[in-house]
Design a protein around this motif. Sequence first.
Motif, PDB file in Angstrom:
ATOM      1  N   LEU A   1       0.827  -1.261   0.226  1.00  0.00           N
ATOM      2  CA  LEU A   1      -0.129   0.044   0.029  1.00  0.00           C
ATOM      3  C   LEU A   1       0.975   1.292   0.166  1.00  0.00           C
ATOM      4  O   LEU A   1       1.401   1.786   1.000  1.00  0.00           O
ATOM      5  CB  LEU A   1      -0.844  -0.069   1.287  1.00  0.00           C
ATOM      6  N   PRO A   2       1.276   1.669  -1.167  1.00  0.00           N
ATOM      7  CA  PRO A   2       2.054   2.984  -1.206  1.00  0.00           C
ATOM      8  C   PRO A   2       1.518   4.189  -0.565  1.00  0.00           C
ATOM      9  O   PRO A   2       0.376   4.359  -1.129  1.00  0.00           O
ATOM     10  CB  PRO A   2       2.808   2.887  -2.665  1.00  0.00           C
ATOM     11  N   ALA A   3       2.195   4.917  -0.034  1.00  0.00           N
ATOM     12  CA  ALA A   3       1.471   6.228   0.764  1.00  0.00           C
ATOM     13  C   ALA A   3       1.792   7.255  -0.679  1.00  0.00           C
ATOM     14  O   ALA A   3       2.773   7.204  -1.249  1.00  0.00           O
ATOM     15  CB  ALA A   3       2.137   6.532   1.710  1.00  0.00           C
ATOM     16  N   TYR A   4       0.823   8.114  -0.666  1.00  0.00           N
ATOM     17  CA  TYR A   4       1.094   9.203  -1.557  1.00  0.00           C
ATOM     18  C   TYR A   4       2.288   9.943  -1.222  1.00  0.00           C
ATOM     19  O   TYR A   4       2.914  10.363  -1.684  1.00  0.00           O
ATOM     20  CB  TYR A   4      -0.421  10.035  -1.742  1.00  0.00           C
ATOM     21  N   HIS A   5       2.147  10.352   0.286  1.00  0.00           N
ATOM     22  CA  HIS A   5       3.186  10.874   0.943  1.00  0.00           C
ATOM     23  C   HIS A   5       3.109  10.528   2.315  1.00  0.00           C
ATOM     24  O   HIS A   5       2.101  10.703   2.976  1.00  0.00           O
ATOM     25  CB  HIS A   5       2.997  12.543   0.974  1.00  0.00           C
ATOM     26  N   ALA A   6       4.183   9.896   2.953  1.00  0.00           N
ATOM     27  CA  ALA A   6       4.221   9.638   4.233  1.00  0.00           C
ATOM     28  C   ALA A   6       3.978  10.654   5.227  1.00  0.00           C
ATOM     29  O   ALA A   6       4.777  11.362   5.331  1.00  0.00           O
ATOM     30  CB  ALA A   6       5.536   8.913   4.589  1.00  0.00           C
TER      31      ALA A   6
ATOM     32  N   ARG B   1       0.000 -14.343  -4.793  1.00  0.00           N
ATOM     33  CA  ARG B   1      -0.755 -13.742  -3.879  1.00  0.00           C
ATOM     34  C   ARG B   1      -0.437 -12.252  -3.360  1.00  0.00           C
ATOM     35  O   ARG B   1      -1.142 -11.501  -2.500  1.00  0.00           O
ATOM     36  CB  ARG B   1      -0.869 -14.569  -2.760  1.00  0.00           C
ATOM     37  N   VAL B   2       0.358 -11.691  -4.130  1.00  0.00           N
ATOM     38  CA  VAL B   2       1.127 -10.365  -3.693  1.00  0.00           C
ATOM     39  C   VAL B   2       0.588  -9.224  -4.695  1.00  0.00           C
ATOM     40  O   VAL B   2       0.868  -9.588  -6.050  1.00  0.00           O
ATOM     41  CB  VAL B   2       2.632 -10.401  -3.470  1.00  0.00           C
ATOM     42  N   PHE B   3      -0.093  -8.360  -4.259  1.00  0.00           N
ATOM     43  CA  PHE B   3      -0.650  -7.195  -4.960  1.00  0.00           C
ATOM     44  C   PHE B   3      -0.147  -5.969  -4.638  1.00  0.00           C
ATOM     45  O   PHE B   3       0.451  -5.663  -3.565  1.00  0.00           O
ATOM     46  CB  PHE B   3      -2.184  -7.272  -5.053  1.00  0.00           C
ATOM     47  N   VAL B   4      -0.452  -4.914  -5.342  1.00  0.00           N
ATOM     48  CA  VAL B   4      -0.225  -3.500  -4.978  1.00  0.00           C
ATOM     49  C   VAL B   4      -1.521  -2.617  -5.168  1.00  0.00           C
ATOM     50  O   VAL B   4      -2.211  -2.640  -6.108  1.00  0.00           O
ATOM     51  CB  VAL B   4       0.975  -2.918  -6.171  1.00  0.00           C
ATOM     52  N   SER B   5      -1.705  -2.036  -4.084  1.00  0.00           N
ATOM     53  CA  SER B   5      -3.112  -1.193  -3.827  1.00  0.00           C
ATOM     54  C   SER B   5      -2.892   0.221  -4.328  1.00  0.00           C
ATOM     55  O   SER B   5      -2.035   0.930  -3.726  1.00  0.00           O
ATOM     56  CB  SER B   5      -3.820  -1.424  -2.546  1.00  0.00           C
ATOM     57  N   PRO B   6      -3.437   0.683  -5.233  1.00  0.00           N
ATOM     58  CA  PRO B   6      -3.445   2.140  -5.456  1.00  0.00           C
ATOM     59  C   PRO B   6      -4.159   3.076  -4.702  1.00  0.00           C
ATOM     60  O   PRO B   6      -4.294   4.188  -4.768  1.00  0.00           O
ATOM     61  CB  PRO B   6      -4.178   2.285  -6.802  1.00  0.00           C
ATOM     62  N   HIS B   7      -4.759   2.321  -3.425  1.00  0.00           N
ATOM     63  CA  HIS B   7      -5.688   3.039  -2.820  1.00  0.00           C
ATOM     64  C   HIS B   7      -5.451   4.483  -2.180  1.00  0.00           C
ATOM     65  O   HIS B   7      -5.997   5.449  -2.397  1.00  0.00           O
ATOM     66  CB  HIS B   7      -6.292   1.904  -1.533  1.00  0.00           C
TER      67      HIS B   7
END
Length: 216
Positions: free
Chosen positions: A37-42, A69-75
């Motif tokens: 879940l990459p942060a837009y800005h921490a 089973r590993v994904f990247v979430s753009p949330h």
Amino acid sequence: MKHIAYFGGTFDPVHSGHLAIAREVTSLFHLDRFYFLPAYHAPHKPDRPPTLALHRYAMLCLATAEEKRVFVSPHEIEKNEKRYTIDTIAELQKKHLHDAVYFVMGADSWADIRTWKEWETLLLTSNHIVMGRPGFPLEAQHVTDPIRSRIIDVRGSSSFSRQDSPAGTNIYFTDAVHSAASATNLRTDLRDGSLDRTDHLPLEVANYIEKYEVYR
Ligand code: ATP
């Protein structure tokens, strides 16, 4: 019911430590899906603006392409604004009403947890998995008694049975990964040209960084 983990961070860039966490946590906790879940800005690292979210997202997708089973979430990055973990967690829990959701962090984030917005609520209302990290002892003196009582220490175990966990949300301590990889060290080495490409950086990510001159 599915068992799903979200691993928040800047991932600037994603490294072998992050990937080892994804693999080990997915296996140890018998997860159906593990999301980076990459942060837009921490929000708790205001001193240094991170690399463009689209680069960090692309590097994560390249690094995880072969992991079933590993994904990247753009949330978070889709929101295009700073997000606090407590707000993201509430949104993700709503999205997964019928699933068990776990939030993953390293021991350095755990040591800093009191600087996070509404940290007590955050720890008491969702499941967390805390991964040991060299140089950051995994301790619990800095949290309150109600939080401490929810800690389940599975360090030293290579298997884990959910049935043994008490009802309600828990905080799991694990040492399944021992990795000295650090994104800050990687950026420094990339900038001064001293990086050994076999060190802590997946090949696809190293190639992407070079091609798009991400850290120049
Ligand atoms: P930096 O060195 O800039 O702090 P980082 O390597 O910690 O970066 P982040 O994207 O900030 O990378 O980390 C995301 C999450 O991964 C954090 O919760 C962090 O604690 C955890 N983490 C990163 N590297 C490791 C590692 N080697 N072992 C355990 N946890 C780690």
